[in-house]
Design a protein around this motif. Structure first.
Motif, PDB file in Angstrom:
ATOM      1  N   CYS A 146      -8.403  -4.374  -6.381  1.00  0.00           N
ATOM      2  CA  CYS A 146      -8.442  -2.526  -6.216  1.00  0.00           C
ATOM      3  C   CYS A 146      -8.094  -2.451  -5.111  1.00  0.00           C
ATOM      4  O   CYS A 146      -8.081  -3.047  -4.277  1.00  0.00           O
ATOM      5  N   PHE A 147      -8.074  -0.554  -5.001  1.00  0.00           N
ATOM      6  CA  PHE A 147      -7.281  -0.739  -3.918  1.00  0.00           C
ATOM      7  C   PHE A 147      -8.083   1.191  -3.909  1.00  0.00           C
ATOM      8  O   PHE A 147      -8.426   1.927  -4.757  1.00  0.00           O
ATOM      9  N   ALA A 148      -7.933   1.597  -2.678  1.00  0.00           N
ATOM     10  CA  ALA A 148      -7.497   3.010  -1.625  1.00  0.00           C
ATOM     11  C   ALA A 148      -6.743   3.433  -1.426  1.00  0.00           C
ATOM     12  O   ALA A 148      -6.073   2.551  -0.474  1.00  0.00           O
ATOM     13  N   HIS A 149      -5.397   4.407  -0.965  1.00  0.00           N
ATOM     14  CA  HIS A 149      -4.492   4.511  -0.691  1.00  0.00           C
ATOM     15  C   HIS A 149      -5.139   6.103   0.070  1.00  0.00           C
ATOM     16  O   HIS A 149      -5.246   7.440   0.000  1.00  0.00           O
ATOM     17  N   SER A 150      -4.995   5.658   1.708  1.00  0.00           N
ATOM     18  CA  SER A 150      -5.415   6.439   2.509  1.00  0.00           C
ATOM     19  C   SER A 150      -4.331   6.055   3.512  1.00  0.00           C
ATOM     20  O   SER A 150      -3.775   5.894   3.594  1.00  0.00           O
ATOM     21  N   GLY A 151      -4.110   7.581   3.994  1.00  0.00           N
ATOM     22  CA  GLY A 151      -3.221   7.969   5.355  1.00  0.00           C
ATOM     23  C   GLY A 151      -1.568   7.263   5.031  1.00  0.00           C
ATOM     24  O   GLY A 151      -0.536   6.418   6.099  1.00  0.00           O
ATOM     25  N   GLY A 152      -0.892   6.618   3.846  1.00  0.00           N
ATOM     26  CA  GLY A 152       0.538   5.901   2.915  1.00  0.00           C
ATOM     27  C   GLY A 152       0.439   5.084   2.767  1.00  0.00           C
ATOM     28  O   GLY A 152       1.037   4.010   2.551  1.00  0.00           O
ATOM     29  N   ALA A 153      -0.879   4.290   2.976  1.00  0.00           N
ATOM     30  CA  ALA A 153      -1.164   2.898   3.077  1.00  0.00           C
ATOM     31  C   ALA A 153      -1.749   2.152   1.565  1.00  0.00           C
ATOM     32  O   ALA A 153      -3.146   3.162   1.322  1.00  0.00           O
ATOM     33  N   PHE A 154      -1.838   0.653   1.428  1.00  0.00           N
ATOM     34  CA  PHE A 154      -2.714   0.579   0.583  1.00  0.00           C
ATOM     35  C   PHE A 154      -4.267  -0.381   1.143  1.00  0.00           C
ATOM     36  O   PHE A 154      -3.603  -1.192   1.720  1.00  0.00           O
ATOM     37  N   ASN A 205     -14.104  -0.617   1.318  1.00  0.00           N
ATOM     38  CA  ASN A 205     -12.598  -0.709   1.439  1.00  0.00           C
ATOM     39  C   ASN A 205     -12.262  -1.417   2.322  1.00  0.00           C
ATOM     40  O   ASN A 205     -13.198  -1.083   3.924  1.00  0.00           O
ATOM     41  N   GLY A 206     -11.337  -2.871   2.462  1.00  0.00           N
ATOM     42  CA  GLY A 206     -11.029  -2.943   4.078  1.00  0.00           C
ATOM     43  C   GLY A 206     -10.914  -2.278   4.809  1.00  0.00           C
ATOM     44  O   GLY A 206     -10.170  -1.841   4.601  1.00  0.00           O
ATOM     45  N   GLU A 207     -10.403  -3.114   6.043  1.00  0.00           N
ATOM     46  CA  GLU A 207      -9.977  -2.598   7.040  1.00  0.00           C
ATOM     47  C   GLU A 207      -8.248  -2.945   7.367  1.00  0.00           C
ATOM     48  O   GLU A 207      -7.451  -2.109   7.926  1.00  0.00           O
ATOM     49  N   LYS A 208      -8.251  -3.712   6.593  1.00  0.00           N
ATOM     50  CA  LYS A 208      -6.163  -4.055   6.266  1.00  0.00           C
ATOM     51  C   LYS A 208      -5.683  -3.728   5.655  1.00  0.00           C
ATOM     52  O   LYS A 208      -6.030  -3.594   4.158  1.00  0.00           O
TER      53      LYS A 208
END
Length: 381
Positions: A168-176, A192-195
């Motif tokens: 699973c992913f969250a897309h934020s600031g142009g990054a996954f 949400n992970g930090e890396k």
């Protein structure tokens, strides 16, 4: 300590070992498949006493459709005297047993080898009992690794890749960013992970461009490995995959901002996939665009992609059975017709379920009888 308590504690320990964070695919793997504890290893899954009803539990409709496809594929292979039929993810075994019964009525050479691939030890035992009682000689194995490469093989599956563990992913600031599971006093929760993910999903840029910040979804890394395994086994033959899912354009559209993850428990759907692991099924819809791309990379050529309703409605055996039921007009026939509507119609399983056909080592086009509703072009834009 109950099985659910053991599994709960095991997942808690894995979260602790991961510095308080467990990627969701590892949670899903444990919740579904942990030996002796996971959902598919410890529960009655299918049918009226289970948590969900699949198409094979609703009458002969799916086996009739698959029988027509197998007959067509066998002829495309040159009507070989020796050929193999393989179903993966056979579950209770009802679909394979019913399909074998159907093709026995066709004017074709019966398969010289029949293989059922099922990872659940509990379900493998149920299959062995069913096939034995039905008089079918079926080799029941746990993984595709147990199958030697062979020519003239036809592979089919129903509701298989939707149960592959997804990331699973969250897309934020142009990054996954990886989404995973943490332990709280109240149970398990999302975090949400930090890396930034460096091996994230391959999604078309024009789709990502329409997302709002914080868009959440998932992807299925197991599709690539699965297609590689099938390509290694199928030297010459066909693969038919039936499951619920979308083209990538539909899967990751702007409005679908929380993904497709869902759970099934007690004949009802639930959005809470983290509660009481081992008690419920967890699934995600299939990105058929990604599946076709993974297949192409290993030499599997897509032939057709269409809704389950369109496929079955055009299948000659299904049409013939509908006509015979209409002539009988009794309670049993009406009951079967009610199930047919659930399997074929858009408001049931007919639209969200799709059938994908692939070939390797044989020059072929889609079956003529399936030309009307084929939408393979939607996956190749």
């Amino acid at each position: 300590m109950s099985e659910h308590q053991q599994l709960y504690k095991m997942i808690q320990n894995r979260i602790q070992e991961g510095d308080g964070f467990l990627p969701f695919d590892r949670f899903m793997q444990a919740a579904l498949y942990e030996p002796g504890l996971g959902y598919y290893e410890s529960k009655t899954v299918f049918g009226e006493k289970g948590d969900f009803v699949t198409a094979p539990e609703l009458g002969p409709w799916l086996s009739l459709g698959f029988a027509d496809l197998l007959f067509w594929a066998w002829k495309e292979l040159g009507e070989p005297a020796q050929w193999t039929l393989l179903e993966q993810g056979s579950g209770s075994g009802k679909l394979l047993a019913s399909t074998l019964g159907m093709i026995a009525q066709f004017n074709m050479t019966q398969p010289t080898a029949v293989i059922s691939v099922e990872r659940s030890a509990q379900l493998r035992q149920r299959q062995i009992e069913l096939f034995g009682a039905s008089g079918f000689d079926v080799d029941v194995v746990s993984t595709l690794d147990a199958v030697e490469p062979r020519e003239n093989i036809i592979v089919f599956s129903n509701e298989l890749p939707d149960a592959f563990p997804v990331r699973c992913f969250a897309h934020s600031g142009g990054a996954f960013y990886e989404r995973g599971v943490v332990a709280t006093e109240a149970g398990f929760d999302w975090k949400n992970g930090e890396k930034i993910i460096d091996d994230g999903p391959e999604i078309a840029d024009e789709l990502i461009a329409g997302w709002q910040d914080g868009y959440v979804s998932e992807w299925n890394p197991g599709l690539k490995e699965w297609q590689e395994q099938l390509a290694a086994i199928v030297e010459r033959g066909f693969i038919f995959t039936n499951d619920y899912g979308y083209s990538q354009q539909e899967y990751y559209r702007e409005g679908r901002r929380e993904g497709s993850l869902m759970a099934h428990i007690g004949q009802a759907a639930s959005e809470d996939v983290l509660e009481d692991p081992g008690s419920r099924d967890i699934t995600a819809h299939v990105d058929f665009t990604a599946l076709v791309k993974a297949g192409r990379a290993v030499g599997l050529t897509p032939l057709l992609w269409m809704s389950q309703g369109g496929w079955l409605a055009q299948s000659p055996s299904v049409q013939a059975f509908v006509q015979s039921l209409a002539m009988q007009n009794d309670a049993a026939s009406m009951h079967l017709m009610a199930h047919a509507k659930r399997v074929l119609m858009p408001y049931g399983m007919g639209e969200v379920f799709k059938i994908l056909g692939q070939a390797k080592g044989v020059e072929s086009a889609r079956p003529d009888y399936l030309s009307q509703f084929d939408h393979l072009d939607h996956l190749q834009r």
